[in-house]
Design an enzyme around this catalytic site. Structure first.
Site, mmCIF file in Angstrom:
data_model
loop_
_atom_site.group_PDB
_atom_site.id
_atom_site.type_symbol
_atom_site.label_atom_id
_atom_site.label_comp_id
_atom_site.label_asym_id
_atom_site.label_seq_id
_atom_site.Cartn_x
_atom_site.Cartn_y
_atom_site.Cartn_z
ATOM 1 N N ASP A 79 0.804 -1.229 0.000
ATOM 2 C CA ASP A 79 0.000 0.000 0.000
ATOM 3 C C ASP A 79 0.835 1.277 0.000
ATOM 4 O O ASP A 79 1.988 1.305 0.416
ATOM 5 C CB ASP A 79 -0.964 0.025 1.198
ATOM 6 C CG ASP A 79 -0.269 -0.171 2.550
ATOM 7 O OD1 ASP A 79 0.693 -0.957 2.629
ATOM 8 O OD2 ASP A 79 -0.685 0.471 3.532
ATOM 9 N N GLU A 137 -0.747 -2.017 5.219
ATOM 10 C CA GLU A 137 0.227 -2.044 6.324
ATOM 11 C C GLU A 137 0.230 -0.702 7.039
ATOM 12 O O GLU A 137 0.414 -0.648 8.255
ATOM 13 C CB GLU A 137 1.634 -2.365 5.790
ATOM 14 C CG GLU A 137 2.686 -2.544 6.892
ATOM 15 C CD GLU A 137 3.184 -1.249 7.499
ATOM 16 O OE1 GLU A 137 3.439 -1.222 8.717
ATOM 17 O OE2 GLU A 137 3.290 -0.235 6.773
ATOM 18 N N GLU A 138 0.033 0.364 6.278
ATOM 19 C CA GLU A 138 0.166 1.707 6.866
ATOM 20 C C GLU A 138 -0.871 1.991 7.944
ATOM 21 O O GLU A 138 -0.662 2.856 8.783
ATOM 22 C CB GLU A 138 0.093 2.784 5.775
ATOM 23 C CG GLU A 138 1.253 2.730 4.767
ATOM 24 C CD GLU A 138 2.601 3.111 5.370
ATOM 25 O OE1 GLU A 138 2.635 3.477 6.563
ATOM 26 O OE2 GLU A 138 3.605 3.052 4.640
ATOM 27 N N ARG A 177 17.739 -7.116 13.633
ATOM 28 C CA ARG A 177 17.836 -7.214 15.084
ATOM 29 C C ARG A 177 17.083 -8.440 15.574
ATOM 30 O O ARG A 177 15.967 -8.695 15.154
ATOM 31 C CB ARG A 177 17.238 -5.949 15.717
ATOM 32 C CG ARG A 177 17.347 -5.926 17.217
ATOM 33 C CD ARG A 177 16.669 -4.710 17.832
ATOM 34 N NE ARG A 177 17.021 -4.641 19.235
ATOM 35 C CZ ARG A 177 18.099 -4.010 19.693
ATOM 36 N NH1 ARG A 177 18.877 -3.347 18.869
ATOM 37 N NH2 ARG A 177 18.392 -4.024 20.983
ATOM 38 N N HIS A 362 7.649 8.505 4.576
ATOM 39 C CA HIS A 362 6.381 9.226 4.702
ATOM 40 C C HIS A 362 6.522 10.712 4.342
ATOM 41 O O HIS A 362 5.567 11.468 4.466
ATOM 42 C CB HIS A 362 5.743 9.079 6.104
ATOM 43 C CG HIS A 362 5.364 7.651 6.427
ATOM 44 N ND1 HIS A 362 4.416 7.303 7.354
ATOM 45 C CD2 HIS A 362 5.812 6.467 5.937
ATOM 46 C CE1 HIS A 362 4.305 5.976 7.422
ATOM 47 N NE2 HIS A 362 5.158 5.453 6.569
HETATM 48 NI NI NI Z 1 6.591 0.988 5.376
#
Ligand code: NI
Length: 390
Positions: A79, A137-138, A177, A362
């Site tokens: 997305d 996902e956002e 990580r 973003h």
């Molecule tokens: Ni992202």
């Protein structure tokens, strides 16, 4: 047979072209109709039978080598964001107000090239790969929607893997990580109800603005005074709305905010304490409060063994000096839900090559250094092959 490196390089032009096509046609959460169509078409061309419309706009396709072996779930988010693009590039967004400002266009193109690469080398592989193209996902809702819609029905995944391209890391650096890597993201609304009236007669009102002001400050103590300093957490109030005029005390004030945590117990405790403090402060000042909690994604937790393996793979591909331990990130990602279904690893591939690709995610000028795409294809493909041959 060319090496995986040569194979990824040979696919580089196609990967870049697809990323640019997707970049020109961004679609935001749960509206990825064209995007899903492009994905399904590519998967069909590879001989797969994709399931579309999974969790509204998700796509799943399983490739089976025909030989027994593990099943690897590989996920890409697809997305874009409601951000108006400010870059002047030939592949600029053609959709006013929408933009791939986080690199998910790259993730989609990379996973499709990985599918093409792996299927092209199918003879040397065993097991199965489930390619998962996830919407939304956002707003951290896509994984949940796909799972609720049976995305993994009939798919018993042994491992999960995925990547995020990153303008925070230099080109070609792999950052990963072990353990809790990205925060759980919850959001909440606290509506403080008072009693409105004339600003000159506050004694005849219950002023929700004063109550909300106390509340904003009181909530800051939950992290600073009640949470172990070595356990990371954030409480942010991000929106305050109330009132209309200089001489009117309003009826209500609405606060919005977010809670970010890594530890499940800390997450539950802070949620409880935000409610307690809100009620306590409201009661103290004769007001009432209505809390409204929206549970987001849990923390992204990378499996120790999977992370060690990915690290070893990445060291082979990009060199040991270009594999780094990523800092914990307060941002969230609903990759967390796939990792709850199968242990695995979510990692970052650096895509900051110069000034043009140094803007934060973003941002209206965000861009990827596209040289990162074949590197990401190679690391992800090698990572999957490693899991399949375990
Ligand atoms: Ni992202």
């Amino acid at each position: 047979m060319p090496s995986i490196h040569e194979h990824a390089q040979a696919l580089a032009d196609r990967t870049v072209a697809l990323r640019r096509d997707l970049h020109q046609h961004p679609e935001i959460a749960f509206e990825e109709v064209r995007t899903a169509g492009v994905i399904a078409e590519r998967l069909r061309a590879l001989g797969l039978e994709p399931r579309t419309g999974v969790g509204k706009t998700g796509v799943v396709a399983v490739w089976d080598s025909g030989r027994p072996g593990p099943t690897v779930l590989a996920r890409a988010d697809i997305d874009a964001l409601p951000v108006p693009e400010e870059k002047d590039v030939p592949y600029r967004s053609q959709r006013d107000g929408w933009m791939h400002a986080c690199g998910h266009d790259g993730h989609t193109a990379v996973l499709l090239s990985v599918a093409e690469l792996l299927i092209g080398r199918g003879e040397e592989l065993r097991g199965r790969v489930a390619f998962v193209f996830q919407p939304a996902e956002e707003i951290v809702r896509g994984a949940e929607a796909m799972l609720a819609d049976g995305a993994l029905d009939g798919i018993d995944a042994d491992h999960a893997i995925g990547l995020h391209l990153s303008s925070m890391h230099p080109l070609g650096v792999v950052a990963v990580r072990e353990g809790p890597s990205m925060a759980a993201t919850d959001s909440f609304r606290l509506t403080v109800h008072g009693r409105g009236g004339h600003a000159a007669k506050p004694n005849e009102t219950v002023d929700p603005i004063v109550v909300a002001s106390h509340l904003v400050l009181a909530l800051q103590a939950l992290v600073s005074r009640e949470t172990d300093p070595v356990d990371q957490a954030v409480v942010s109030i991000t929106s305050v709305h109330g009132g209309t005029a200089f001489n009117i005390i309003p009826e209500a004030v609405e606060l919005k905010g977010t809670l970010r945590t890594f530890d499940a117990e800390t997450r539950a405790r802070l949620r409880r304490r935000i409610h307690d403090v809100a009620e306590g402060i409201a009661t103290t000042f004769r007001a009432t409060v209505t809390p409204d909690w929206t549970e987001g994604s849990p923390a992204v937790v990378n499996d120790a063994a999977a992370t060690a393996r990915l690290r070893a793979v990445a060291e082979r591909v990009v060199g040991p000096d270009r594999v780094v331990t990523n800092a914990q990130m307060m941002g969230g990602d609903d990759m967390a839900l796939w990792l709850q279904r199968a242990p695995g690893c979510y990692f970052f591939v650096g895509a900051r090559g110069g000034e043009a690709s140094a803007w934060p995610h973003h941002h209206p000028r965000f861009d990827l250094d596209e040289a990162a795409l074949p590197i990401a294809v190679e690391v992800l493909a090698e990572g999957i092959v490693d899991l399949l041959t375990a």
